[in-house]
Design a protein around this motif. Structure first.
Motif, PDB file in Angstrom:
ATOM      1  N   GLY A  33      59.257  41.702  90.470  1.00  0.00           N
ATOM      2  CA  GLY A  33      59.470  43.030  89.934  1.00  0.00           C
ATOM      3  C   GLY A  33      58.576  44.039  90.636  1.00  0.00           C
ATOM      4  N   ALA A  34      59.069  45.269  90.759  1.00  0.00           N
ATOM      5  CA  ALA A  34      58.341  46.295  91.508  1.00  0.00           C
ATOM      6  C   ALA A  34      56.976  46.585  90.897  1.00  0.00           C
ATOM      7  CB  ALA A  34      59.174  47.571  91.585  1.00  0.00           C
ATOM      8  N   ASP A  35      56.869  46.498  89.553  1.00  0.00           N
ATOM      9  CA  ASP A  35      55.601  46.833  88.913  1.00  0.00           C
ATOM     10  C   ASP A  35      54.554  45.746  89.085  1.00  0.00           C
ATOM     11  OD1 ASP A  35      56.729  44.905  87.255  1.00  0.00           O
ATOM     12  OD2 ASP A  35      55.977  45.842  85.417  1.00  0.00           O
ATOM     13  N   ALA A  36      54.913  44.623  89.684  1.00  0.00           N
ATOM     14  CA  ALA A  36      53.966  43.538  89.897  1.00  0.00           C
ATOM     15  C   ALA A  36      53.297  43.611  91.262  1.00  0.00           C
ATOM     16  CB  ALA A  36      54.660  42.185  89.748  1.00  0.00           C
ATOM     17  N   VAL A  37      53.604  44.634  92.048  1.00  0.00           N
ATOM     18  CA  VAL A  37      53.008  44.804  93.371  1.00  0.00           C
ATOM     19  C   VAL A  37      52.419  46.205  93.448  1.00  0.00           C
ATOM     20  CG1 VAL A  37      53.391  44.801  95.862  1.00  0.00           C
ATOM     21  CG2 VAL A  37      54.661  43.207  94.397  1.00  0.00           C
ATOM     22  N   LEU A  38      51.113  46.289  93.658  1.00  0.00           N
ATOM     23  CA  LEU A  38      50.412  47.566  93.714  1.00  0.00           C
ATOM     24  C   LEU A  38      49.873  47.795  95.121  1.00  0.00           C
ATOM     25  CD1 LEU A  38      48.226  47.277  90.461  1.00  0.00           C
ATOM     26  CD2 LEU A  38      50.590  48.098  90.671  1.00  0.00           C
ATOM     27  N   THR A  39      49.962  49.040  95.576  1.00  0.00           N
ATOM     28  CA  THR A  39      49.381  49.427  96.858  1.00  0.00           C
ATOM     29  C   THR A  39      48.709  50.780  96.696  1.00  0.00           C
ATOM     30  OG1 THR A  39      51.453  50.451  97.573  1.00  0.00           O
ATOM     31  CG2 THR A  39      51.078  48.152  98.221  1.00  0.00           C
ATOM     32  N   VAL A  63      48.916  41.839  93.747  1.00  0.00           N
ATOM     33  CA  VAL A  63      50.105  41.289  93.098  1.00  0.00           C
ATOM     34  C   VAL A  63      49.690  40.709  91.754  1.00  0.00           C
ATOM     35  CG1 VAL A  63      51.403  40.870  95.192  1.00  0.00           C
ATOM     36  CG2 VAL A  63      49.863  39.110  94.360  1.00  0.00           C
ATOM     37  N   LEU A  64      50.551  40.899  90.745  1.00  0.00           N
ATOM     38  CA  LEU A  64      50.220  40.513  89.367  1.00  0.00           C
ATOM     39  C   LEU A  64      51.346  39.687  88.763  1.00  0.00           C
ATOM     40  CD1 LEU A  64      49.347  43.905  89.605  1.00  0.00           C
ATOM     41  CD2 LEU A  64      47.981  43.042  87.697  1.00  0.00           C
ATOM     42  N   PRO A  65      51.418  38.418  89.090  1.00  0.00           N
ATOM     43  CA  PRO A  65      52.426  37.568  88.449  1.00  0.00           C
ATOM     44  C   PRO A  65      52.085  37.372  86.969  1.00  0.00           C
ATOM     45  CG  PRO A  65      50.915  36.232  89.729  1.00  0.00           C
ATOM     46  CD  PRO A  65      50.575  37.667  90.024  1.00  0.00           C
ATOM     47  N   VAL A  71      52.853  32.630  90.106  1.00  0.00           N
ATOM     48  CA  VAL A  71      51.700  32.329  90.978  1.00  0.00           C
ATOM     49  C   VAL A  71      52.149  31.433  92.127  1.00  0.00           C
ATOM     50  CG1 VAL A  71      49.443  31.226  91.110  1.00  0.00           C
ATOM     51  CG2 VAL A  71      50.028  32.616  89.108  1.00  0.00           C
ATOM     52  N   GLN A  72      52.940  30.440  91.816  1.00  0.00           N
ATOM     53  CA  GLN A  72      53.441  29.560  92.875  1.00  0.00           C
ATOM     54  C   GLN A  72      54.263  30.342  93.899  1.00  0.00           C
ATOM     55  OE1 GLN A  72      55.105  26.766  89.784  1.00  0.00           O
ATOM     56  NE2 GLN A  72      54.299  25.200  91.185  1.00  0.00           N
ATOM     57  N   THR A  73      55.059  31.262  93.425  1.00  0.00           N
ATOM     58  CA  THR A  73      55.860  32.091  94.334  1.00  0.00           C
ATOM     59  C   THR A  73      54.963  32.896  95.271  1.00  0.00           C
ATOM     60  OG1 THR A  73      57.697  32.262  92.771  1.00  0.00           O
ATOM     61  CG2 THR A  73      57.511  34.005  94.433  1.00  0.00           C
ATOM     62  N   VAL A  74      53.901  33.491  94.712  1.00  0.00           N
ATOM     63  CA  VAL A  74      52.987  34.292  95.527  1.00  0.00           C
ATOM     64  C   VAL A  74      52.304  33.427  96.577  1.00  0.00           C
ATOM     65  CG1 VAL A  74      50.878  35.666  95.502  1.00  0.00           C
ATOM     66  CG2 VAL A  74      52.585  35.992  93.701  1.00  0.00           C
ATOM     67  N   VAL A  75      51.824  32.264  96.183  1.00  0.00           N
ATOM     68  CA  VAL A  75      51.109  31.394  97.118  1.00  0.00           C
ATOM     69  C   VAL A  75      52.046  30.932  98.240  1.00  0.00           C
ATOM     70  CG1 VAL A  75      49.945  29.156  97.341  1.00  0.00           C
ATOM     71  CG2 VAL A  75      49.384  30.680  95.436  1.00  0.00           C
ATOM     72  N   ARG A  76      53.254  30.574  97.891  1.00  0.00           N
ATOM     73  CA  ARG A  76      54.200  30.118  98.915  1.00  0.00           C
ATOM     74  C   ARG A  76      54.607  31.261  99.859  1.00  0.00           C
ATOM     75  NH1 ARG A  76      57.110  26.533  94.285  1.00  0.00           N
ATOM     76  NH2 ARG A  76      56.026  24.567  94.716  1.00  0.00           N
ATOM     77  N   ARG A 112      45.650  38.790  85.625  1.00  0.00           N
ATOM     78  CA  ARG A 112      45.521  39.462  84.330  1.00  0.00           C
ATOM     79  C   ARG A 112      46.731  39.253  83.425  1.00  0.00           C
ATOM     80  NH1 ARG A 112      43.052  45.479  85.764  1.00  0.00           N
ATOM     81  NH2 ARG A 112      41.014  44.757  86.545  1.00  0.00           N
ATOM     82  N   ARG A 113      47.921  39.143  84.016  1.00  0.00           N
ATOM     83  CA  ARG A 113      49.128  39.052  83.187  1.00  0.00           C
ATOM     84  C   ARG A 113      49.422  37.628  82.729  1.00  0.00           C
ATOM     85  NH1 ARG A 113      53.217  43.366  86.279  1.00  0.00           N
ATOM     86  NH2 ARG A 113      51.856  45.199  86.005  1.00  0.00           N
ATOM     87  N   LEU A 114      48.688  36.654  83.235  1.00  0.00           N
ATOM     88  CA  LEU A 114      48.756  35.305  82.658  1.00  0.00           C
ATOM     89  C   LEU A 114      47.779  35.290  81.488  1.00  0.00           C
ATOM     90  CD1 LEU A 114      49.883  34.687  85.620  1.00  0.00           C
ATOM     91  CD2 LEU A 114      49.080  32.367  85.181  1.00  0.00           C
ATOM     92  N   ASN A 115      48.205  35.776  80.341  1.00  0.00           N
ATOM     93  CA  ASN A 115      47.276  36.087  79.263  1.00  0.00           C
ATOM     94  C   ASN A 115      47.608  35.384  77.956  1.00  0.00           C
ATOM     95  OD1 ASN A 115      49.576  37.491  78.550  1.00  0.00           O
ATOM     96  ND2 ASN A 115      48.649  39.525  78.675  1.00  0.00           N
TER      97      ASN A 115
END
Length: 529
Positions: A33-39, A63-65, A71-76, A112-115
């Motif tokens: 999702g667009a809101d999960a990536v900040l620049t 990035v905020l999964p 998280v797995q998606t980001v790492v891969r 932070r969003r894994l809460n």
């Protein structure tokens, strides 16, 4: 951080092209999702909050999964594009660099969003938490369940339970050595695979968070203060609400009373008369909660002794002040306190030793008088942030934190090393000493005005000078700022730095792409060596 686009980031690590960076962020926006990536400006808070002038340790994006699968998606994705990640939980490791990466331009993987609090077990007394769970959240959840179990927390409640634990943080209940009390971890490995440790590695085990180890090597500690995986959940024990909670305060009148006070705390904690980690602070701690330094002393040089005496009279403190606690049945707690009085007064005859015997069911939440009493029940706050205004309204702090044997002589030696460095840079030697049975952690807190670039630079220069001087005397660090991790790892030098070489070999074996938090704790993959 100035506003930049995916194609024009503030900085990128060596070997990462703008095209690879942009492709990874586009891929993650589609997946998360667009809101999960900040620049740009949206990512600015993930640097060092206390050094706004630093441009060497800022992320290129965040990035905020919100799930383990995310998280797995980001790492891969990071592996596929060759973009290094820097993992944070809440990113509140302030004083040690906050969420800033060692390698500038890394993409911050914020958890932070894994809460979720996955489990609160009322029978055995443990919690299973994700890294976005703050100490505030866990304390509130325990209260909502009736307060039968108390968590351990550091002073500030905004940090992550998981993040603090894996960075070897401390709290104030008998489970205050957080890294020593972990029952089962869930970890995303550098290739994106999911691992569980200890008994949790068995899908059939009924003791995943009731027992700290499993069959074979205990690998859980490898994921603390390391870059070998991303911890996405862990089990932590909770303290049963006692019949009686007894916070103890010890005040001593002279600077030279520190040595016998430390020695007394070693005796009392090793024999079990004091149940938690004893904390010794100077009069500066209480004074800073009352008003800024200029209102106490606005003259040249270090604060004179007569001003310390003024502080002590006004705030009702000693030169050194120790807080500790006992928990349990009333008869046991009363007997332990009698022993505390015997040892302390035997060592320092004019010490003032006070105690409160508080029924456990009346000790939770905000019912206690002060922060020190509340935090030893696992009730955190943000009150200690008031101390950051010591030098100015826009205050910051950093910590120098060596470990030493728990002897008064060692505490005095450390002060003798630090004082000329700290005062030579124009700061106050502000000590907070934690006595943990046979060892102590000497936390030298350096407050500064972050609106003044010269004072910020002086504070960080102080730390750069202090660590080698302490190590040369035998006092190595247990934790430190991101910009000094190589320096600190260098102090672990047995057999031509065999530990560093071993950690590097392990890093290369499990993270050949050098993706996860390169440089953390001085552990570098081949790609960056």
């Amino acid at each position: 951080m100035s506003s930049r686009s995916d194609q024009d980031p503030l900085s990128l690590p060596d070997g990462v092209s703008p095209e690879a960076f942009g492709a990874m962020l586009a891929e993650l926006r589609r997946a998360l999702g667009a809101d999960a990536v900040l620049t740009g400006d949206d990512a600015a808070e993930f640097g060092d909050p206390y050094d706004p002038y630093d441009r060497d340790h800022v992320p290129s994006a965040v990035v905020l999964p919100s799930t383990v699968e995310g998280v797995q998606t980001v790492v891969r994705s990071a592996n596929a594009h060759g973009v290094p990640l820097w993992t944070t939980s809440q990113g509140r490791n302030n004083g040690y660099g906050g969420g800033a990466p060692v390698v500038g331009g890394s993409v911050t993987l914020s958890l932070r969003r894994l809460n979720r609090i996955r489990e609160l077990n009322d029978e055995l007394g443990y919690a299973v938490v994700e890294p976005g769970v703050r100490f505030f959240d866990l304390a509130e959840a325990c209260r909502e369940r009736g307060g039968a179990w108390w968590p351990s927390s550091p002073s500030l409640g905004w940090g992550s339970v998981v993040g603090n634990t894996i960075d070897h943080g401390f709290g104030y209940t008998p489970y205050g050595d957080h890294a020593a009390h972990v029952y089962g971890m869930e970890v995303v490995l550098p290739d994106g695979e999911l691992l569980r440790t200890g008994m949790w590695a068995s899908t059939r085990s009924t003791s995943a968070h009731a027992h700290p180890r499993g069959f074979g090597p205990n690998v859980a500690p490898l994921f603390m203060q390391s870059n070998f995986g991303v911890v996405t959940a862990m089990g932590r024990p909770l303290l049963p609400r006692p019949e009686v909670y007894a916070p103890v305060t010890i005040r001593v009148a002279r600077h030279d009373d520190l040595e016998p006070l430390v020695d007394a705390m070693r005796v009392l904690t090793t024999e079990g008369s004091i149940d938690n980690i004893a904390n010794i602070t100077s009069a500066l701690g209480a004074a800073s909660m009352r008003k800024p330094r200029r209102d106490w002393y606005d003259g040249p040089g270090p604060i004179p002794e007569d001003i310390y005496r003024d502080m002590m009279r006004e705030v009702g403190s000693g030169w050194w002040n120790c807080t500790a606690a006992m928990y349990g049945p009333r008869a046991v707690v009363e007997a332990k306190f009698a022993r505390v009085e015997q040892v302390v007064v035997g060592a320092i005859p004019d010490a003032r030793v006070s105690v409160k015997f508080v029924p456990g069911d009346e000790a939770g939440g905000d019912t206690l008088e002060n922060h020190r009493e509340r935090i030893m029940t696992g009730t955190p706050s943000l009150e200690m942030l008031d101390t950051t205004t010591w030098w100015g309204e826009d205050g910051g702090h950093l910590e120098v934190s060596p470990i030493a044997p728990a002897t008064g002589a060692d505490a005095t030696t450390i002060a003798g090393i630090l004082r000329p460095i700290v005062e030579g840079e124009g700061f106050d030697l502000w000590a907070s000493i934690y006595v943990m049975k046979r060892s102590l952690m000497y936390l030298a807190v350096v407050m500064f005005d972050r609106a003044d670039p010269a004072r910020v630079e002086a504070a960080y220069r102080l730390a750069r000078r202090a660590y080698p001087a302490l190590a040369d005397a035998g006092y190595t660090p247990y934790r430190g700022n991101v910009r000094y991790m190589d320096m600190m790892q260098d102090t672990y030098d047995f057999n031509d730095h065999a530990m560093r070489r071993f950690l590097g070999e392990l890093k290369d074996a499990i993270d050949p792409g050098g993706i996860l938090s390169p440089g953390k704790q001085g552990i570098w993959p081949q790609r960056f060596r």
